[in-house]
Motif scaffolding. Sequence first.
Motif, PDB file in Angstrom:
ATOM      1  N   GLY A 159       1.212   8.190  -7.707  1.00 16.84           N
ATOM      2  CA  GLY A 159       2.283   7.862  -6.698  1.00 16.84           C
ATOM      3  C   GLY A 159       3.475   8.661  -6.661  1.00 16.84           C
ATOM      4  O   GLY A 159       4.625   8.012  -6.104  1.00 16.84           O
ATOM      5  N   TRP A 184       6.524   6.583  -4.990  1.00 17.86           N
ATOM      6  CA  TRP A 184       6.383   5.752  -3.713  1.00 17.86           C
ATOM      7  C   TRP A 184       7.494   4.699  -3.770  1.00 17.86           C
ATOM      8  O   TRP A 184       7.816   4.153  -2.487  1.00 17.86           O
ATOM      9  CB  TRP A 184       4.832   5.306  -3.808  1.00 17.86           C
ATOM     10  CG  TRP A 184       4.485   4.318  -3.079  1.00 17.86           C
ATOM     11  CD1 TRP A 184       4.486   2.896  -3.109  1.00 17.86           C
ATOM     12  CD2 TRP A 184       3.989   4.655  -1.686  1.00 17.86           C
ATOM     13  NE1 TRP A 184       4.015   2.288  -1.854  1.00 17.86           N
ATOM     14  CE2 TRP A 184       3.777   3.079  -1.100  1.00 17.86           C
ATOM     15  CE3 TRP A 184       3.497   5.703  -0.924  1.00 17.86           C
ATOM     16  CZ2 TRP A 184       2.991   3.210   0.211  1.00 17.86           C
ATOM     17  CZ3 TRP A 184       2.836   5.483   0.244  1.00 17.86           C
ATOM     18  CH2 TRP A 184       2.646   4.218   0.772  1.00 17.86           C
ATOM     19  N   GLU A 185       7.553   4.012  -4.707  1.00 18.46           N
ATOM     20  CA  GLU A 185       8.393   2.835  -4.744  1.00 18.46           C
ATOM     21  C   GLU A 185       9.976   3.019  -4.431  1.00 18.46           C
ATOM     22  O   GLU A 185      10.603   2.320  -3.848  1.00 18.46           O
ATOM     23  CB  GLU A 185       8.286   2.143  -6.236  1.00 18.46           C
ATOM     24  CG  GLU A 185       7.235   1.518  -6.454  1.00 18.46           C
ATOM     25  CD  GLU A 185       6.304   2.542  -7.241  1.00 18.46           C
ATOM     26  OE1 GLU A 185       6.682   3.754  -7.197  1.00 18.46           O
ATOM     27  OE2 GLU A 185       4.986   2.406  -7.441  1.00 18.46           O
ATOM     28  N   PHE A 194       1.628   1.229  -4.848  1.00 16.40           N
ATOM     29  CA  PHE A 194       0.886   2.193  -4.706  1.00 16.40           C
ATOM     30  C   PHE A 194      -0.660   2.282  -5.020  1.00 16.40           C
ATOM     31  O   PHE A 194      -1.371   2.637  -4.364  1.00 16.40           O
ATOM     32  CB  PHE A 194       1.517   3.564  -5.035  1.00 16.40           C
ATOM     33  CG  PHE A 194       0.788   4.763  -4.839  1.00 16.40           C
ATOM     34  CD1 PHE A 194       0.785   5.371  -3.808  1.00 16.40           C
ATOM     35  CD2 PHE A 194      -0.136   5.312  -5.798  1.00 16.40           C
ATOM     36  CE1 PHE A 194       0.117   6.687  -3.230  1.00 16.40           C
ATOM     37  CE2 PHE A 194      -0.546   6.485  -5.558  1.00 16.40           C
ATOM     38  CZ  PHE A 194      -0.542   7.035  -4.303  1.00 16.40           C
TER      39      PHE A 194
END
Length: 208
Positions: A159, A184-185, A194
């Motif tokens: 991610g 991603w977060e 993710f």
Amino acid sequence: VRNPAWLAEVQIYGDVVLETILIYLTGGPYSVFPFLYLVSILTASIMVAPRESFGVATVAVFLYGVTLGAQFYRWLPPAVDLPITRNVGMEGSLTILLISANFCACFLMAYLGTYLAGRLRQARGEAHRSEASLAALRALHEDIVQSTPSGLLTFDRRGTVISVNRGAEALCARREVELRGARWETLFPDAPAFPNVLEGMAGGATRP
């Protein structure tokens, strides 16, 4: 060193001379060290040039033959006293046999070394061509990604952003250096985790 190949060539021929001295000092026709010639021949074919191995083989055969011949005719005194009575006929036959065997072994190794060195150089050339083709494909891929009008972010399996195009920079209002390595977060805090997204994409790809 300005010419390392020349230096390696001189060292190999010097090794052949030292190997001949070692053979003489350890019994001449009864020495167990003639195999060292084969190492020098193979080294010449790989480190210097494939055809150079034939020159080293010629020098090795000549020096070995001269050494054994000189000991047979007693031009050189034996360096090792052997506890056996001299049999001229047997010793002459042994000398001829050893010189012939050394001749065959040295030139066979020169031929094999030349063949192996050629295959090695061919493999290296193919590897370089493959690297160049891969670099060209990477450059083409990068051009295509950057010219895509839509924003495009590429994530690895953990991610993390590994590539960014100009459209993504505009949408995220961040530069590429800021987006690369982002999680991603961090970029999509309200999106599913993710791993769940990746699992859903994999499931969609395998669904009939």
